[in-house]
Design a protein around this motif. Structure first.
Motif, short mmCIF file in Angstrom:
data_model
loop_
_atom_site.label_atom_id
_atom_site.label_comp_id
_atom_site.label_asym_id
_atom_site.label_seq_id
_atom_site.Cartn_x
_atom_site.Cartn_y
_atom_site.Cartn_z
N MET A 280 20.95 31.09 46.38
CA MET A 280 21.83 31.08 45.19
C MET A 280 23.15 31.77 45.52
SD MET A 280 21.13 32.72 41.39
CE MET A 280 19.68 31.69 41.17
N SER A 281 24.27 31.10 45.21
CA SER A 281 25.58 31.67 45.49
C SER A 281 25.87 32.83 44.55
CB SER A 281 26.67 30.60 45.36
OG SER A 281 26.70 30.10 44.04
N GLU A 282 26.63 33.81 45.05
CA GLU A 282 26.96 34.99 44.25
C GLU A 282 27.98 34.63 43.16
OE1 GLU A 282 28.38 39.61 44.96
OE2 GLU A 282 28.31 38.17 46.60
N ILE A 283 27.75 35.19 41.97
CA ILE A 283 28.66 34.93 40.85
C ILE A 283 29.98 35.66 41.09
CG2 ILE A 283 29.02 35.23 38.38
CD1 ILE A 283 26.00 35.06 38.02
N LYS A 284 31.07 34.93 40.98
CA LYS A 284 32.38 35.56 41.13
C LYS A 284 32.77 36.30 39.86
CE LYS A 284 34.66 32.64 44.60
NZ LYS A 284 35.19 33.71 45.44
N LYS A 285 33.26 37.51 40.01
CA LYS A 285 33.73 38.29 38.87
C LYS A 285 35.25 38.24 38.81
CE LYS A 285 29.89 41.59 39.19
NZ LYS A 285 29.52 43.02 39.40
N THR A 286 35.79 38.50 37.63
CA THR A 286 37.24 38.54 37.45
C THR A 286 37.65 39.94 37.04
OG1 THR A 286 37.35 36.21 36.80
CG2 THR A 286 39.20 37.62 36.17
N PHE A 287 38.68 40.47 37.71
CA PHE A 287 39.20 41.80 37.41
C PHE A 287 40.68 41.70 37.04
CE2 PHE A 287 35.64 42.57 40.25
CZ PHE A 287 35.01 43.65 39.66
N ASN A 288 41.08 42.54 36.10
CA ASN A 288 42.50 42.69 35.77
C ASN A 288 43.03 43.93 36.46
OD1 ASN A 288 42.25 40.48 34.13
ND2 ASN A 288 42.91 41.51 32.24
N LEU A 289 44.20 43.81 37.08
CA LEU A 289 44.90 44.95 37.65
C LEU A 289 46.15 45.23 36.83
CD1 LEU A 289 44.78 44.17 41.51
CD2 LEU A 289 43.05 45.29 40.08
N TYR A 290 46.23 46.42 36.26
CA TYR A 290 47.38 46.81 35.45
C TYR A 290 48.26 47.73 36.31
CZ TYR A 290 44.61 44.86 31.68
OH TYR A 290 43.87 44.01 30.90
N LYS B 13 42.50 46.16 48.86
CA LYS B 13 41.27 46.51 48.15
C LYS B 13 40.69 45.31 47.41
CE LYS B 13 39.71 50.12 47.92
NZ LYS B 13 38.71 50.77 48.80
N MET B 14 41.21 44.12 47.68
CA MET B 14 40.66 42.91 47.08
C MET B 14 39.43 42.45 47.85
SD MET B 14 43.83 40.46 46.04
CE MET B 14 44.72 40.71 44.51
N HIS B 15 38.52 41.82 47.13
CA HIS B 15 37.35 41.22 47.77
C HIS B 15 37.43 39.71 47.58
CE1 HIS B 15 35.46 45.11 48.41
NE2 HIS B 15 35.80 45.43 47.18
N SER B 16 37.23 38.99 48.65
CA SER B 16 37.38 37.54 48.60
C SER B 16 36.40 36.88 47.64
CB SER B 16 37.19 36.95 50.01
OG SER B 16 35.92 37.30 50.53
N LYS B 17 35.33 37.57 47.30
CA LYS B 17 34.31 36.98 46.42
C LYS B 17 34.70 37.09 44.94
CE LYS B 17 31.59 41.27 46.34
NZ LYS B 17 30.30 41.89 46.67
N HIS B 18 35.81 37.75 44.62
CA HIS B 18 36.20 37.94 43.22
C HIS B 18 37.58 37.34 42.94
CE1 HIS B 18 32.71 40.36 42.84
NE2 HIS B 18 33.20 41.43 43.43
N VAL C 163 43.99 35.32 43.65
CA VAL C 163 44.88 35.84 42.60
C VAL C 163 45.16 34.71 41.64
CG1 VAL C 163 47.15 36.80 42.08
CG2 VAL C 163 45.93 37.54 44.14
N ARG C 164 44.61 34.81 40.45
CA ARG C 164 44.72 33.72 39.48
C ARG C 164 46.03 33.75 38.71
NH1 ARG C 164 38.79 33.14 36.49
NH2 ARG C 164 37.98 31.53 37.90
N ASN C 165 46.53 34.95 38.44
CA ASN C 165 47.68 35.04 37.55
C ASN C 165 48.46 36.32 37.85
OD1 ASN C 165 49.33 34.37 35.25
ND2 ASN C 165 48.23 35.93 34.09
N ILE C 166 49.80 36.21 37.86
CA ILE C 166 50.67 37.39 37.94
C ILE C 166 51.69 37.27 36.83
CG2 ILE C 166 52.23 38.76 39.36
CD1 ILE C 166 51.13 37.42 41.83
N GLN C 167 51.74 38.26 35.95
CA GLN C 167 52.71 38.19 34.86
C GLN C 167 53.11 39.58 34.40
OE1 GLN C 167 49.87 36.28 31.90
NE2 GLN C 167 50.96 37.67 30.51
N PHE C 168 54.23 39.63 33.69
CA PHE C 168 54.72 40.89 33.12
C PHE C 168 54.28 41.03 31.68
CE2 PHE C 168 57.59 40.59 36.72
CZ PHE C 168 57.68 41.90 37.11
#
Length: 225
Positions: free
Chosen positions: A1-11, A119-124, A154-159
């Protein structure tokens, strides 16, 4: 079973980062939050604000005797949760623009890459939110997208405006504490108490780098000498 990808926000936020602001250090930082936990953190910080009758935006510059207990509670909350913090500190006197093809602006974006990418992980997946500060913000957005273009997770970069995010405000407070401490500006007792609270919780000296593998509180002093 493939690992579930998590999403994190960086502020992300920065302090005394401008080239000619006559301040000795560039500090850039972020608070990382798992996407599903954002509402939970917002709700709890709102409760803290109500408990202490605190109104307005959390900022390092606003810490005083009258609101010190609120800020100390916020620091305690950060260390009791899954939130994490990372900051990079650079002595601006060491930045050498005499090198061919090297500019202060180039260096600034390289430091942002150091802050985020290492500090990014390719799985997330990651969403990046930056504090909009001035008329050059759009230029900064383009620069960051270019330097991070090899990071497909990196899904999104915004101000956003800092008043829109409690978590970005916490980044401002913790980053401000580091900058204040290393500059020896110890005249405000309430601010010194917040610094002590951070050092006690993190079990570190804010004037030194943490181990590279530190996850909860990661601090990196870059030596260019």
């Amino acid at each position: 079973m493939s690992e579930i990808k998590k999403t994190f926000n960086l502020y992300c936020d920065e302090s005394t980062h401008l080239q000619y602001d006559e301040k000795p250090f560039m500090v850039i930082s972020y608070i990382k939050c798992a996407y599903p936990q954002i509402k939970q953190h917002k709700a709890y910080i709102k409760l803290l604000k109500e408990k202490h009758n605190f109104y307005g935006e959390m900022k390092w510059s606003k810490i005083s005797k009258s609101n010190a207990e609120f800020y100390n509670d916020v620091i305690d909350y950060f260390f009791a949760t899954d939130l994490s913090f990372r900051a990079i500190v650079v002595d601006k006197n060491q930045i050498d623009e005499s090198r061919e093809g090297f500019t202060y602006n180039d260096f600034y974006f390289r430091m942002y890459y150091q802050l985020i990418a290492h500090k990014m992980h390719s799985k997330h997946f990651y969403n990046l939110y930056l504090d909009i500060k001035d008329t050059r913000s759009q230029q900064k957005l383009v620069g960051l997208k270019e330097i991070l273009n090899n990071k497909s997770n990196v899904r999104n970069i915004q101000f956003i405006k800092s008043y829109e995010s409690y978590l970005m405000q916490i980044a401002d407070v913790m980053m401000g504490a580091i900058n204040y401490h290393i500059r020896g500006l110890n005249k405000v007792t309430a601010k010194n108490r917040v610094i002590e609270k951070m050092q006690t919780n993190a079990k570190i000296n804010l004037k030194k780098s943490t181990p590279k593998e530190a996850e909860k509180f990661n601090l990196f002093y870059i030596d260019l000498s």
